[in-house]
Write an enzyme that holds these catalytic residues in place. Structure first.
Site, PDB file in Angstrom:
ATOM      1  CG  ASP A  41      -2.086   1.006   1.067  1.00  0.00           C
ATOM      2  OD1 ASP A  41      -2.405   1.403  -0.087  1.00  0.00           O
ATOM      3  OD2 ASP A  41      -2.655   1.391   2.102  1.00  0.00           O
ATOM      4  N   PRO A  85       1.611   8.292  -1.275  1.00  0.00           N
ATOM      5  CG  PRO A  85       1.583  10.010  -2.846  1.00  0.00           C
ATOM      6  CD  PRO A  85       1.059   8.620  -2.587  1.00  0.00           C
ATOM      7  CG  ASN A  99       0.311   4.560   3.737  1.00  0.00           C
ATOM      8  OD1 ASN A  99      -0.350   5.146   4.587  1.00  0.00           O
ATOM      9  ND2 ASN A  99      -0.139   3.504   3.096  1.00  0.00           N
ATOM     10  CG  ASP A 128      -0.981   2.207   6.878  1.00  0.00           C
ATOM     11  OD1 ASP A 128      -1.164   1.076   7.385  1.00  0.00           O
ATOM     12  OD2 ASP A 128      -1.890   2.859   6.355  1.00  0.00           O
TER      13      ASP A 128
END
Length: 170
Positions: free
Chosen positions: A90, A93, A95, A108
């Site tokens: 995932d 930007p 994260n 994350d």
């Protein structure tokens, strides 16, 4: 969801904590401890004061040299995660955090998976990741095809966002 979290959500939380806890790299937010306290899962991580890459761009392109430097650091961190057997799945930007010294830090790992893990946590047809940044195999729900190249695609999508100020797909 706290006390109302589903078993699947709790398992994702445990997976994120375990995957990220093993990653010690200057461009990855470090997880120092994780577990359960009075029935509630927790993890202790670095506090990053700053903003994320989406906030940095704020709809505008970033200077090409800065974008390249950011991507270099991110690619090094993702490569480290892959060497430790962890896929992020995932990358986007929001994260990626910028600390007070303007160093990038990936966070994350909620969709993280161990390379080669066939535990069935992700089912075929289940779409994971953020639509504007998901690799074709993720967007197509082909979880069995998700691998290192999916994270590399995510890095490319972040670079695209940095140099254009927007996601590759809306």
């Amino acid at each position: 969801a706290g006390a109302y979290a589903s078993e699947a959500a709790l398992q994702r939380f445990r997976t994120e904590a375990a995957a990220a806890a093993g990653l010690q790299h200057p461009n990855i937010v470090e997880i120092h401890d994780y577990g359960e306290w009075q029935g509630q899962p927790y993890y202790v991580m670095d506090l990053i004061r700053g903003r994320n890459l989406a906030q940095l761009c704020d709809g505008r392109p970033v200077d090409a040299q800065r974008a390249a430097a950011i991507l270099r650091d991110l690619a090094d961190a993702v490569h480290h995660a892959h060497r430790q057997g962890v896929l992020h799945r995932d990358l986007k930007p929001s994260n990626v955090l910028l600390d007070e010294r303007d160093h990038v830090r990936i966070t994350d790992f909620g969709l993280a998976r161990r390379l080669g893990d066939d535990s069935g946590m992700t089912q075929t047809g289940q779409v994971l990741g953020s639509p504007g940044y998901a690799s074709p195999e993720q967007a197509g729900g082909r979880g069995d095809a998700v691998g290192v190249r999916s994270d590399v695609y995510g890095l490319g999508a972040i670079l695209y966002h940095l140099i254009t100020g927007r996601a590759p797909f809306s």
